[in-house]
Scaffold this motif. Structure first.
Motif, PDB file in Angstrom:
ATOM      1  N   GLY A 145     -10.407 -48.102  36.219  1.00 49.85           N
ATOM      2  CA  GLY A 145      -9.470 -47.708  35.207  1.00 49.85           C
ATOM      3  C   GLY A 145      -8.166 -48.272  35.202  1.00 49.85           C
ATOM      4  N   VAL A 146      -7.390 -47.756  34.352  1.00 52.29           N
ATOM      5  CA  VAL A 146      -5.879 -48.303  34.392  1.00 52.29           C
ATOM      6  C   VAL A 146      -4.976 -47.815  35.471  1.00 52.29           C
ATOM      7  CG1 VAL A 146      -3.652 -48.192  32.915  1.00 52.29           C
ATOM      8  CG2 VAL A 146      -6.072 -49.268  31.871  1.00 52.29           C
ATOM      9  N   THR A 147      -5.326 -46.573  35.710  1.00 53.96           N
ATOM     10  CA  THR A 147      -4.550 -45.669  36.957  1.00 53.96           C
ATOM     11  C   THR A 147      -4.652 -46.653  38.130  1.00 53.96           C
ATOM     12  OG1 THR A 147      -4.985 -44.015  35.731  1.00 53.96           O
ATOM     13  CG2 THR A 147      -4.242 -43.583  38.102  1.00 53.96           C
ATOM     14  N   ALA A 148      -6.105 -46.644  38.369  1.00 52.90           N
ATOM     15  CA  ALA A 148      -6.157 -47.313  39.805  1.00 52.90           C
ATOM     16  C   ALA A 148      -5.355 -48.800  39.914  1.00 52.90           C
ATOM     17  CB  ALA A 148      -7.673 -47.689  40.039  1.00 52.90           C
ATOM     18  N   ALA A 149      -5.423 -49.710  38.891  1.00 50.82           N
ATOM     19  CA  ALA A 149      -4.713 -50.792  38.890  1.00 50.82           C
ATOM     20  C   ALA A 149      -3.246 -50.696  39.027  1.00 50.82           C
ATOM     21  CB  ALA A 149      -4.814 -51.605  37.521  1.00 50.82           C
ATOM     22  N   LEU A 150      -2.727 -49.431  38.201  1.00 52.41           N
ATOM     23  CA  LEU A 150      -1.063 -49.272  38.425  1.00 52.41           C
ATOM     24  C   LEU A 150      -0.646 -48.791  39.738  1.00 52.41           C
ATOM     25  CD1 LEU A 150      -0.803 -47.243  35.062  1.00 52.41           C
ATOM     26  CD2 LEU A 150       0.084 -49.482  35.285  1.00 52.41           C
ATOM     27  N   LEU A 151      -1.663 -48.076  40.460  1.00 51.34           N
ATOM     28  CA  LEU A 151      -1.348 -47.464  41.741  1.00 51.34           C
ATOM     29  C   LEU A 151      -1.305 -48.612  42.698  1.00 51.34           C
ATOM     30  CD1 LEU A 151      -3.535 -44.195  41.698  1.00 51.34           C
ATOM     31  CD2 LEU A 151      -0.913 -44.560  42.162  1.00 51.34           C
ATOM     32  N   ALA A 152      -2.080 -49.786  42.700  1.00 52.17           N
ATOM     33  CA  ALA A 152      -2.203 -50.774  43.611  1.00 52.17           C
ATOM     34  C   ALA A 152      -0.935 -51.233  43.866  1.00 52.17           C
ATOM     35  CB  ALA A 152      -3.142 -51.599  43.089  1.00 52.17           C
ATOM     36  N   LEU A 153       0.115 -51.381  43.030  1.00 45.69           N
ATOM     37  CA  LEU A 153       1.194 -52.232  43.243  1.00 45.69           C
ATOM     38  C   LEU A 153       2.086 -51.128  44.095  1.00 45.69           C
ATOM     39  CD1 LEU A 153       2.843 -54.531  42.994  1.00 45.69           C
ATOM     40  CD2 LEU A 153       3.808 -53.569  40.734  1.00 45.69           C
ATOM     41  N   PRO A 154       2.542 -49.981  43.861  1.00 46.57           N
ATOM     42  CA  PRO A 154       3.274 -49.247  44.754  1.00 46.57           C
ATOM     43  C   PRO A 154       2.708 -48.825  46.074  1.00 46.57           C
ATOM     44  CG  PRO A 154       2.460 -47.924  42.706  1.00 46.57           C
ATOM     45  CD  PRO A 154       2.053 -49.135  42.506  1.00 46.57           C
ATOM     46  N   VAL A 155       1.517 -48.928  46.175  1.00 55.03           N
ATOM     47  CA  VAL A 155       0.790 -48.733  47.573  1.00 55.03           C
ATOM     48  C   VAL A 155       1.207 -50.154  48.257  1.00 55.03           C
ATOM     49  CG1 VAL A 155      -1.357 -48.349  48.566  1.00 55.03           C
ATOM     50  CG2 VAL A 155      -0.965 -46.915  46.736  1.00 55.03           C
ATOM     51  N   THR A 156       1.048 -51.055  47.707  1.00 56.68           N
ATOM     52  CA  THR A 156       1.418 -52.545  48.327  1.00 56.68           C
ATOM     53  C   THR A 156       2.718 -52.488  48.891  1.00 56.68           C
ATOM     54  OG1 THR A 156      -0.269 -53.444  47.102  1.00 56.68           O
ATOM     55  CG2 THR A 156       1.158 -54.840  48.164  1.00 56.68           C
ATOM     56  N   ALA A 157       3.772 -52.000  47.996  1.00 57.45           N
ATOM     57  CA  ALA A 157       5.088 -51.812  48.457  1.00 57.45           C
ATOM     58  C   ALA A 157       5.186 -50.876  49.347  1.00 57.45           C
ATOM     59  CB  ALA A 157       5.928 -51.690  47.048  1.00 57.45           C
ATOM     60  N   ALA A 158       4.647 -49.795  49.592  1.00 55.47           N
ATOM     61  CA  ALA A 158       4.853 -48.930  50.604  1.00 55.47           C
ATOM     62  C   ALA A 158       4.270 -49.426  51.783  1.00 55.47           C
ATOM     63  CB  ALA A 158       3.902 -47.647  50.246  1.00 55.47           C
ATOM     64  N   ALA A 159       3.387 -50.222  51.793  1.00 53.89           N
ATOM     65  CA  ALA A 159       2.956 -50.734  53.111  1.00 53.89           C
ATOM     66  C   ALA A 159       4.099 -51.744  53.291  1.00 53.89           C
ATOM     67  CB  ALA A 159       1.661 -51.454  52.958  1.00 53.89           C
ATOM     68  N   ALA A 203      11.361 -60.176  59.955  1.00 49.32           N
ATOM     69  CA  ALA A 203      11.266 -61.491  60.202  1.00 49.32           C
ATOM     70  C   ALA A 203      10.920 -62.333  58.732  1.00 49.32           C
ATOM     71  CB  ALA A 203      10.347 -62.054  61.099  1.00 49.32           C
ATOM     72  N   LEU A 204      11.230 -63.549  58.764  1.00 46.99           N
ATOM     73  CA  LEU A 204      10.892 -64.221  57.657  1.00 46.99           C
ATOM     74  C   LEU A 204       9.405 -64.292  56.978  1.00 46.99           C
ATOM     75  CD1 LEU A 204      11.878 -66.162  55.285  1.00 46.99           C
ATOM     76  CD2 LEU A 204      11.653 -67.998  56.605  1.00 46.99           C
ATOM     77  N   TRP A 205       8.566 -64.412  58.022  1.00 38.18           N
ATOM     78  CA  TRP A 205       7.250 -64.626  57.892  1.00 38.18           C
ATOM     79  C   TRP A 205       6.887 -63.279  57.233  1.00 38.18           C
ATOM     80  CZ3 TRP A 205       3.479 -61.603  60.022  1.00 38.18           C
ATOM     81  CH2 TRP A 205       3.764 -60.912  60.860  1.00 38.18           C
ATOM     82  N   VAL A 206       7.386 -62.120  57.870  1.00 41.21           N
ATOM     83  CA  VAL A 206       6.940 -60.820  57.175  1.00 41.21           C
ATOM     84  C   VAL A 206       7.343 -60.389  55.937  1.00 41.21           C
ATOM     85  CG1 VAL A 206       7.219 -58.139  57.743  1.00 41.21           C
ATOM     86  CG2 VAL A 206       6.923 -59.745  59.725  1.00 41.21           C
ATOM     87  N   VAL A 207       8.446 -60.776  55.495  1.00 40.00           N
ATOM     88  CA  VAL A 207       8.960 -60.484  54.296  1.00 40.00           C
ATOM     89  C   VAL A 207       8.365 -61.585  53.216  1.00 40.00           C
ATOM     90  CG1 VAL A 207      11.029 -62.229  54.027  1.00 40.00           C
ATOM     91  CG2 VAL A 207      11.122 -60.104  52.869  1.00 40.00           C
ATOM     92  N   ALA A 208       7.872 -62.700  53.589  1.00 38.10           N
ATOM     93  CA  ALA A 208       7.210 -63.687  52.812  1.00 38.10           C
ATOM     94  C   ALA A 208       5.768 -63.180  52.494  1.00 38.10           C
ATOM     95  CB  ALA A 208       7.223 -65.006  53.438  1.00 38.10           C
ATOM     96  N   ALA A 209       5.273 -62.768  53.510  1.00 40.96           N
ATOM     97  CA  ALA A 209       3.778 -62.076  53.562  1.00 40.96           C
ATOM     98  C   ALA A 209       3.876 -60.764  52.403  1.00 40.96           C
ATOM     99  CB  ALA A 209       3.237 -61.651  54.708  1.00 40.96           C
ATOM    100  N   VAL A 210       5.081 -60.038  52.530  1.00 40.15           N
ATOM    101  CA  VAL A 210       5.022 -58.862  51.791  1.00 40.15           C
ATOM    102  C   VAL A 210       5.383 -59.347  50.303  1.00 40.15           C
ATOM    103  CG1 VAL A 210       6.570 -56.861  51.258  1.00 40.15           C
ATOM    104  CG2 VAL A 210       5.928 -57.216  53.437  1.00 40.15           C
ATOM    105  N   MET A 211       5.987 -60.196  50.170  1.00 39.28           N
ATOM    106  CA  MET A 211       6.375 -60.845  48.654  1.00 39.28           C
ATOM    107  C   MET A 211       4.911 -61.145  48.230  1.00 39.28           C
ATOM    108  SD  MET A 211      10.207 -61.990  48.183  1.00 39.28           S
ATOM    109  CE  MET A 211       9.814 -62.019  46.545  1.00 39.28           C
ATOM    110  N   VAL A 212       4.111 -62.103  49.041  1.00 41.42           N
ATOM    111  CA  VAL A 212       2.998 -62.576  48.545  1.00 41.42           C
ATOM    112  C   VAL A 212       2.040 -61.492  48.064  1.00 41.42           C
ATOM    113  CG1 VAL A 212       0.935 -64.022  49.066  1.00 41.42           C
ATOM    114  CG2 VAL A 212       3.299 -65.061  49.758  1.00 41.42           C
ATOM    115  N   ALA A 213       1.758 -60.476  48.835  1.00 42.12           N
ATOM    116  CA  ALA A 213       1.101 -59.436  48.727  1.00 42.12           C
ATOM    117  C   ALA A 213       1.464 -58.689  47.252  1.00 42.12           C
ATOM    118  CB  ALA A 213       0.882 -58.853  49.886  1.00 42.12           C
ATOM    119  N   GLU A 214       2.447 -58.348  47.152  1.00 43.91           N
ATOM    120  CA  GLU A 214       3.265 -57.481  46.311  1.00 43.91           C
ATOM    121  C   GLU A 214       2.994 -58.407  44.767  1.00 43.91           C
ATOM    122  OE1 GLU A 214       7.359 -54.979  44.877  1.00 43.91           O
ATOM    123  OE2 GLU A 214       7.392 -57.136  45.328  1.00 43.91           O
ATOM    124  N   ARG A 215       3.403 -59.609  45.023  1.00 46.71           N
ATOM    125  CA  ARG A 215       3.252 -60.503  43.464  1.00 46.71           C
ATOM    126  C   ARG A 215       1.698 -60.712  43.135  1.00 46.71           C
ATOM    127  NH1 ARG A 215       6.287 -65.993  44.108  1.00 46.71           N
ATOM    128  NH2 ARG A 215       5.845 -66.215  42.017  1.00 46.71           N
TER     129      ARG A 215
END
Length: 429
Positions: free
Chosen positions: A303-317, A327-339
């Motif tokens: 459902g749509v709810t699960a797809a919506l929740l995936a983004l803030p849960v990723t950002a929380a991590a 570190a640069l590699w950490v923020v780059a990895a976080v941005m890749v996962a979030e996008r």
């Protein structure tokens, strides 16, 4: 006697239907939609590395000021768009605006080709690129939500989104290949040409889905501020706006932290452009695979709810990790996962919700949220980042303390938005 309906589909159609649950009569418009988004994001991703490099050159202090300028420009442009949408047939709105932006690209090419690379020109290009991306993509999805139904969107939006991701993948590759033959500034003309191709594909989609005319292509009507008013008076749109706003506040925290770390770590401009394009390449490959093989299945099964929740849960991590090690590699990895999560799950889910809106809402409300609210999140994040001591870094300042509650609110909003969508979809059915 074999009828047309019972005839076996051609091999090319059978191949396509292995990847997407498309009906035979939808195939032409689906391919044209895919091609339109492909050309559109190819055009943008040719100029994106240049914009990001300009952002690093200008510095983080100038960046948060430019985000404020972009927000102000959006506030001016949205009523103008509302006027155009209210007065002119919808079939003319998208082509006219795409041609306008293509001419803008030609204008920047002329100015920069003359050798003017001053700070005002660089800042103007950064602002323009930030406006350009949101307007052309918002108009694309307005067209899609107008022409595809709610049920069709759940089946097909993943594949259509994959067209944009393929374009986002092709744009950097075109840039890396053509820059060996032409001056980097000449690639702006390639981007302008691709934008015209996207416009042409949009005309094909409309003709295949509507026959090219009729009342469905009339002007949206109403006042020029209808989009803003409905966001503040309609609970569903208010939740979408808050979801998008929080997504950008948190996402821009990551972006500004990345800009700070890139400036401190990578001193060569060419290496910075290579870093940004390489990151975009990784995001595009992973997103494309999920959109083709996973998005529609996830939307149908969870459902749509699960797809919506995936983004803030990723950002929380991501907030948790950066609070300990920025570190640069950490923020780059976080941005890749979030996008990846944003492009392959959250964005298609939001666009599915818009299919339940009226034609006027699909253009005006969606445009207001995709531009003013979106860049409002950028501006707010820039102010917060600066006031919380962005120069100290994410882990060394109070940014994590502020970002964590924002992410929790974001998760709550995602759940409420998903629940309201379910109610609306049931009522519409």
């Amino acid at each position: 006697m074999t009828t047309h309906e019972n005839a076996s589909p051609p091999p090319s159609d059978r191949g396509l239907r292995r990847f997407v649950n498309v009906e035979p009569h939808e195939i032409g418009a689906l391919i044209a939609s895919f091609a339109m988004f492909f050309a559109l994001l190819s055009a943008y991703y040719i100029v994106r590395p240049v914009r990001d490099d300009i952002g690093v050159t200008l510095g983080k202090d100038a960046l948060h000021q430019l985000f404020t300028v972009v927000f102000a420009v959006m506030i001016v442009l949205v009523p103008l768009f509302g006027f155009v949408a209210a007065r002119f047939p919808r079939r003319l709105v998208l082509p006219a605006i795409y041609i306008f932006f293509a001419l803008n690209l030609a204008g920047f090419w002329l100015v920069m080709k003359s050798g003017d690379r001053s700070m005002p020109v660089a800042g103007t290009f950064f602002v323009w690129a930030s406006v350009f991306n949101l307007f052309v993509v918002s108009l694309f999805w307005s067209l899609m939500s107008e022409l595809w139904s709610h049920e069709e969107a759940k089946r097909l939006y993943g594949f259509i989104s994959a067209g944009g991701t393929a374009g986002a993948l092709t744009g950097p590759l075109l840039t890396q290949g053509l820059v060996r033959l032409f001056a980097p500034i000449d690639l702006l003309l390639v981007s302008a040409l691709l934008l015209v191709v996207a416009m042409s594909a949009g005309l094909v989609v409309r003709r295949l889905r509507t026959g090219g005319g009729g009342p469905e292509t009339d002007a949206a009507g109403g006042g020029i501020l209808d989009g803003a008013l409905k966001v503040f008076t309609t609970p569903l749109f208010a939740k979408i706006a808050l979801f998008v706003f929080l997504a950008n506040v948190v996402g821009t925290f990551f972006y500004l932290e990345q800009a700070r770390l890139v400036a401190a770590t990578i001193t060569n401009s060419a290496e910075r452009v290579e870093f940004f394009s390489g990151r975009d390449f990784a995001v595009s490959v992973a997103t494309f695979l999920i959109e083709v093989f996973g998005t529609a299945r996830i939307l149908r099964r969870f459902g749509v709810t699960a797809a919506l929740l995936a983004l803030p849960v990723t950002a929380a991590a991501g907030v948790f990790l950066l609070s300990f090690d920025a570190a640069l590699w950490v923020v780059a990895a976080v941005m890749v996962a979030e996008r990846i999560t944003s492009f392959s799950l959250a964005n298609p889910a939001i666009k599915v919700i818009y299919t339940l809106a009226t034609p006027s809402e699909k253009y005006k409300v969606q445009n207001f949220i995709d531009t003013v609210v979106f860049r409002g999140g950028d501006a707010t994040s820039g102010w917060l980042y600066s006031s919380l001591g962005g120069g100290l870094g994410f882990a060394a300042s109070t940014m994590g303390v502020v970002a964590a509650p924002l992410v929790l609110v974001w998760i709550f909003v995602a759940r409420r938005l998903g629940a309201e969508h379910q109610q609306r979809a049931a009522a519409a059915a």
